[in-house]
Design an enzyme around this catalytic site. Sequence first.
Site, PDB file in Angstrom:
ATOM      1  N   TYR A   1      -1.699  -0.207  10.240  1.00 16.06           N
ATOM      2  CA  TYR A   1      -1.835  -0.753   8.886  1.00 16.06           C
ATOM      3  C   TYR A   1      -0.650  -0.337   8.024  1.00 16.06           C
ATOM      4  O   TYR A   1      -0.061  -1.158   7.308  1.00 16.06           O
ATOM      5  CB  TYR A   1      -3.144  -0.262   8.272  1.00 16.06           C
ATOM      6  CG  TYR A   1      -3.326  -0.632   6.817  1.00 16.06           C
ATOM      7  CD1 TYR A   1      -3.717  -1.909   6.440  1.00 16.06           C
ATOM      8  CD2 TYR A   1      -3.122   0.322   5.813  1.00 16.06           C
ATOM      9  CE1 TYR A   1      -3.899  -2.241   5.102  1.00 16.06           C
ATOM     10  CE2 TYR A   1      -3.309   0.005   4.478  1.00 16.06           C
ATOM     11  CZ  TYR A   1      -3.691  -1.274   4.127  1.00 16.06           C
ATOM     12  OH  TYR A   1      -3.863  -1.598   2.797  1.00 16.06           O
TER      13      TYR A   1
ATOM     14  N   SER B   1       0.846  -1.188   0.000  1.00 16.51           N
ATOM     15  CA  SER B   1       0.000   0.000   0.000  1.00 16.51           C
ATOM     16  C   SER B   1       0.882   1.238   0.000  1.00 16.51           C
ATOM     17  O   SER B   1       1.978   1.234   0.577  1.00 16.51           O
ATOM     18  CB  SER B   1      -0.891   0.017   1.247  1.00 16.51           C
ATOM     19  OG  SER B   1      -1.546   1.269   1.381  1.00 16.51           O
TER      20      SER B   1
END
Length: 247
Positions: free
Chosen positions: A156, A142
């Site tokens: 995250y 990501s």
Amino acid sequence: MKKVLITGASRGIGRATAIKLGSLGMHVLINYKNHQQAADEVVQEIQSAGGIANALQCDISDENDVVKLFATIKEQYGDLDYLVNNAGILFQQCRTEMLTAERINQVLATNVTGLLICCREFIKHAYHFNQFKDKAIVNVSSAAARLGAAGEYIDYAASKGAVDSITKGLSLELAEVGIRVNGVRPGYIYTQMHKDGGEEGRVDRVASQLPMKRGGEPHEIAEIIVWLLSGASSYVTGSIIDAAGGR
């Protein structure tokens, strides 16, 4: 026929990748954790277009479950050519002072430990069949790994930073035997994951701040994954492609 396992393939980027690879003639193994109906719908869409697909339940945060998954693949489908580590989780947006060890460990159990155990079993699978030629792993990271996700989900972001480290290290470890390992770092993509984070319209909120002035679509990331698996990228390993609209 080439076979590919895609984790977390019942929705979003995983789903788009499964459908694309199915249309290219691959046998697609669709992993899901809870959403069997959604996974079955992906299978049906691939089969309706003339492709071959199967849905396989597995919680990749559970090591024993992952071992059973690969044992099932070995027994029922034989050699496995490709692995796409797409499964990932995040929780409600919050600042760091609100994080708990339980939440952090849940994120890491899926996004880091689960991913690495899937890689381990894929490698063991290759050794079992003594087949390494043209095999590849793609890890879905990501842009949060670069940007940090401040005020939203640093846990995250940290997990995806670990994914990038795994991609680089594993690519060096496996280069000599012939297994390529690459990654892709999506940015703001229209997927259901933003709802998991508590802001379903997050992509629309930030779209105007992106150089390309729009969010991305799952199929755009799928195209990158397909290329990284294909012979067109046969001399590429250890690379991580940013797909974040210029950010």
